[in-house]
Design a protein around this motif. Structure first.
Motif, PDB file in Angstrom:
ATOM      1  N   ALA A  92       0.732  -1.323   0.162  1.00 32.91           N
ATOM      2  CA  ALA A  92       0.090  -0.091   0.157  1.00 32.91           C
ATOM      3  C   ALA A  92       0.875   1.147   0.084  1.00 32.91           C
ATOM      4  CB  ALA A  92      -1.095  -0.145   1.153  1.00 32.91           C
ATOM      5  N   VAL A  93       1.605   1.361   1.177  1.00 32.73           N
ATOM      6  CA  VAL A  93       2.320   2.649   1.150  1.00 32.73           C
ATOM      7  C   VAL A  93       3.368   2.816   0.069  1.00 32.73           C
ATOM      8  CG1 VAL A  93       4.035   3.915   2.812  1.00 32.73           C
ATOM      9  CG2 VAL A  93       2.222   2.615   3.756  1.00 32.73           C
ATOM     10  N   ILE A  94       4.159   1.827  -0.444  1.00 31.29           N
ATOM     11  CA  ILE A  94       5.035   1.795  -1.372  1.00 31.29           C
ATOM     12  C   ILE A  94       4.349   1.466  -2.798  1.00 31.29           C
ATOM     13  CG2 ILE A  94       7.295   0.984  -2.314  1.00 31.29           C
ATOM     14  CD1 ILE A  94       8.210   0.830   0.513  1.00 31.29           C
ATOM     15  N   GLY A  95       3.601   0.415  -2.862  1.00 30.80           N
ATOM     16  CA  GLY A  95       2.996  -0.053  -3.916  1.00 30.80           C
ATOM     17  C   GLY A  95       2.187   1.092  -4.494  1.00 30.80           C
ATOM     18  N   LEU A  96       1.265   1.868  -3.872  1.00 32.03           N
ATOM     19  CA  LEU A  96       0.365   2.676  -4.373  1.00 32.03           C
ATOM     20  C   LEU A  96       1.056   4.100  -4.322  1.00 32.03           C
ATOM     21  CD1 LEU A  96      -3.090   1.769  -2.485  1.00 32.03           C
ATOM     22  CD2 LEU A  96      -2.135   1.129  -4.983  1.00 32.03           C
ATOM     23  N   ASN A  97       2.421   4.101  -3.530  1.00 34.97           N
ATOM     24  CA  ASN A  97       2.954   5.391  -3.626  1.00 34.97           C
ATOM     25  C   ASN A  97       2.465   6.347  -2.939  1.00 34.97           C
ATOM     26  OD1 ASN A  97       5.548   6.733  -4.272  1.00 34.97           O
ATOM     27  ND2 ASN A  97       4.482   7.872  -6.075  1.00 34.97           N
ATOM     28  N   LEU A  98       1.707   5.864  -1.634  1.00 38.77           N
ATOM     29  CA  LEU A  98       1.138   6.750  -0.827  1.00 38.77           C
ATOM     30  C   LEU A  98       1.986   7.684  -0.229  1.00 38.77           C
ATOM     31  CD1 LEU A  98      -1.668   4.390   0.492  1.00 38.77           C
ATOM     32  CD2 LEU A  98      -1.877   6.011  -1.232  1.00 38.77           C
ATOM     33  N   CYS A  99       3.249   7.062   0.193  1.00 39.06           N
ATOM     34  CA  CYS A  99       4.354   8.111   0.439  1.00 39.06           C
ATOM     35  C   CYS A  99       5.533   7.753  -0.267  1.00 39.06           C
ATOM     36  CB  CYS A  99       4.872   7.275   2.157  1.00 39.06           C
ATOM     37  SG  CYS A  99       6.219   8.487   2.706  1.00 39.06           S
ATOM     38  N   PRO A 100       5.733   8.700  -1.357  1.00 46.99           N
ATOM     39  CA  PRO A 100       7.051   8.670  -2.363  1.00 46.99           C
ATOM     40  C   PRO A 100       8.404   8.600  -1.412  1.00 46.99           C
ATOM     41  CG  PRO A 100       6.108  11.014  -2.247  1.00 46.99           C
ATOM     42  CD  PRO A 100       5.086   9.981  -1.157  1.00 46.99           C
ATOM     43  N   ALA A 115      14.331  16.016  10.213  1.00 49.18           N
ATOM     44  CA  ALA A 115      15.214  16.301   9.133  1.00 49.18           C
ATOM     45  C   ALA A 115      15.337  15.586   7.885  1.00 49.18           C
ATOM     46  CB  ALA A 115      16.944  16.168   9.875  1.00 49.18           C
ATOM     47  N   SER A 116      14.963  14.325   8.475  1.00 46.98           N
ATOM     48  CA  SER A 116      14.863  13.358   6.942  1.00 46.98           C
ATOM     49  C   SER A 116      13.585  13.724   6.158  1.00 46.98           C
ATOM     50  CB  SER A 116      14.783  11.869   7.613  1.00 46.98           C
ATOM     51  OG  SER A 116      16.023  11.650   8.169  1.00 46.98           O
ATOM     52  N   VAL A 117      12.498  14.264   6.872  1.00 51.85           N
ATOM     53  CA  VAL A 117      11.202  14.619   6.382  1.00 51.85           C
ATOM     54  C   VAL A 117      11.574  15.955   5.548  1.00 51.85           C
ATOM     55  CG1 VAL A 117       9.068  15.328   6.832  1.00 51.85           C
ATOM     56  CG2 VAL A 117       9.742  13.522   8.070  1.00 51.85           C
ATOM     57  N   GLU A 118      12.155  16.812   6.236  1.00 53.67           N
ATOM     58  CA  GLU A 118      12.489  18.141   5.397  1.00 53.67           C
ATOM     59  C   GLU A 118      13.188  17.760   4.160  1.00 53.67           C
ATOM     60  OE1 GLU A 118      14.328  20.560   8.654  1.00 53.67           O
ATOM     61  OE2 GLU A 118      12.367  20.354   9.643  1.00 53.67           O
ATOM     62  N   ARG A 119      14.334  17.087   4.415  1.00 52.88           N
ATOM     63  CA  ARG A 119      15.062  16.777   3.241  1.00 52.88           C
ATOM     64  C   ARG A 119      14.321  16.168   1.940  1.00 52.88           C
ATOM     65  NH1 ARG A 119      18.896  15.050   6.597  1.00 52.88           N
ATOM     66  NH2 ARG A 119      18.229  13.025   6.415  1.00 52.88           N
ATOM     67  N   ALA A 120      13.465  14.892   2.422  1.00 54.22           N
ATOM     68  CA  ALA A 120      12.651  14.229   1.419  1.00 54.22           C
ATOM     69  C   ALA A 120      11.577  15.346   0.686  1.00 54.22           C
ATOM     70  CB  ALA A 120      11.784  13.147   2.047  1.00 54.22           C
ATOM     71  N   VAL A 121      10.989  16.363   1.571  1.00 50.18           N
ATOM     72  CA  VAL A 121      10.037  17.081   1.143  1.00 50.18           C
ATOM     73  C   VAL A 121      10.563  18.154   0.011  1.00 50.18           C
ATOM     74  CG1 VAL A 121       8.365  19.028   1.605  1.00 50.18           C
ATOM     75  CG2 VAL A 121       8.171  16.563   2.960  1.00 50.18           C
ATOM     76  N   ALA A 122      11.830  18.550   0.328  1.00 52.80           N
ATOM     77  CA  ALA A 122      12.523  19.451  -0.414  1.00 52.80           C
ATOM     78  C   ALA A 122      12.949  19.154  -1.789  1.00 52.80           C
ATOM     79  CB  ALA A 122      14.047  19.839   0.316  1.00 52.80           C
ATOM     80  N   VAL A 172       0.777  18.145  -3.479  1.00 57.82           N
ATOM     81  CA  VAL A 172      -0.073  17.112  -4.303  1.00 57.82           C
ATOM     82  C   VAL A 172      -0.215  15.705  -3.793  1.00 57.82           C
ATOM     83  CG1 VAL A 172       0.341  18.734  -6.456  1.00 57.82           C
ATOM     84  CG2 VAL A 172       1.832  16.817  -6.080  1.00 57.82           C
ATOM     85  N   ILE A 173       0.738  15.440  -2.981  1.00 61.80           N
ATOM     86  CA  ILE A 173       0.723  14.190  -2.440  1.00 61.80           C
ATOM     87  C   ILE A 173      -0.486  13.673  -1.824  1.00 61.80           C
ATOM     88  CG2 ILE A 173       1.658  12.565  -0.654  1.00 61.80           C
ATOM     89  CD1 ILE A 173       4.242  13.875  -0.981  1.00 61.80           C
ATOM     90  N   VAL A 174      -1.277  14.453  -1.025  1.00 60.05           N
ATOM     91  CA  VAL A 174      -2.671  14.200  -0.218  1.00 60.05           C
ATOM     92  C   VAL A 174      -3.763  14.048  -1.616  1.00 60.05           C
ATOM     93  CG1 VAL A 174      -4.427  14.991   0.972  1.00 60.05           C
ATOM     94  CG2 VAL A 174      -2.023  15.196   1.855  1.00 60.05           C
ATOM     95  N   GLU A 175      -3.633  15.019  -2.359  1.00 56.15           N
ATOM     96  CA  GLU A 175      -4.770  14.846  -3.560  1.00 56.15           C
ATOM     97  C   GLU A 175      -4.292  13.623  -4.249  1.00 56.15           C
ATOM     98  OE1 GLU A 175      -4.667  18.365  -5.697  1.00 56.15           O
ATOM     99  OE2 GLU A 175      -4.279  19.909  -3.836  1.00 56.15           O
ATOM    100  N   ASN A 220      -2.846  10.943  -3.629  1.00 60.11           N
ATOM    101  CA  ASN A 220      -3.416   9.735  -2.663  1.00 60.11           C
ATOM    102  C   ASN A 220      -4.908   9.348  -2.850  1.00 60.11           C
ATOM    103  OD1 ASN A 220      -0.801   9.400  -2.294  1.00 60.11           O
ATOM    104  ND2 ASN A 220      -0.917   9.917  -0.073  1.00 60.11           N
ATOM    105  N   LEU A 221      -5.563  10.427  -2.553  1.00 57.52           N
ATOM    106  CA  LEU A 221      -7.146  10.367  -2.777  1.00 57.52           C
ATOM    107  C   LEU A 221      -7.504  10.017  -3.771  1.00 57.52           C
ATOM    108  CD1 LEU A 221      -8.163  13.331  -0.407  1.00 57.52           C
ATOM    109  CD2 LEU A 221      -8.204  11.009   0.204  1.00 57.52           C
TER     110      LEU A 221
END
Length: 184
Positions: free
Chosen positions: A22-30, A147-154, A161-164, A166-167
């Protein structure tokens, strides 16, 4: 017990399968694929049966994550199948979890994300497929280094657009598709 996690299933295996499908397979969290592929996800199965015991374990895991080399452990998934199985109790517990982060002076360093088999966002119906973005086989606390979240988001072109996306992905899949995906 969630329909996603059959009785007798290994909670870590079920959670890993959910993460992969789900999380990776559907790319819910890139951002999840890289840390899993590098072996930087620490999976912890809690034996806690009370909120007090879970809070103690959460505190230990927060300290361990903070003191660990991020190249070795970048994030921790704390699975707790024996406590907080009712979503509203779990949701109330999140305030205590955030208080533990603050008490350990880890605000701005580590955050706690929440996943539950019966996760339900405010103002949604229980069977709203959008709730599946946060539905895991077992109640789960995900400890993330900010710090990891900030690097990934940057590094992501437009994280808003991730939330949109995902929905839209879940709407297309539908509840029956979600159930089939989780059943394998």
């Amino acid at each position: 017990m969630s329909a996603m996690a059959p009785s007798g299933d290994d909670p870590i295996a079920a959670t890993r399968r959910w993460l992969e499908r789900a999380v990776i397979g559907l790319n819910l969290c890139p951002f999840a694929k890289a840390v899993l592929a590098k072996g930087q996800v620490r999976f912890v199965l809690s034996e806690a049966t009370t909120t007090e015991a879970l809070l103690e374990e959460l505190a230990s895991e927060l300290v361990l994550l903070e003191q660990s080399d991020p190249e070795r452990i970048d994030t921790t998934v704390l699975i707790h199948p024996h406590v907080l199985n009712e979503f509203l109790d779990f949701n109330d517990f999140l305030e205590l979890a955030d208080g533990t982060v603050a008490a350990l002076d880890l605000e701005g360093e580590i955050q706690v994300a929440s996943f539950h088999p019966d996760y339900q966002f405010a103002d949604t119906a229980y069977d709203d497929v959008g709730n599946c973005t946060n539905r895991s086989p077992y109640p789960t606390l995900h400890l993330l280094r900010e710090a990891s979240v900030e690097r990934a988001v940057a590094a992501f072109p437009d994280p808003d657009v991730i939330v949109e996306r995902n929905l839209a992905t879940l709407e297309k899949l539908g509840l029956e598709g979600w159930r089939k995906l989780m059943a394998g």
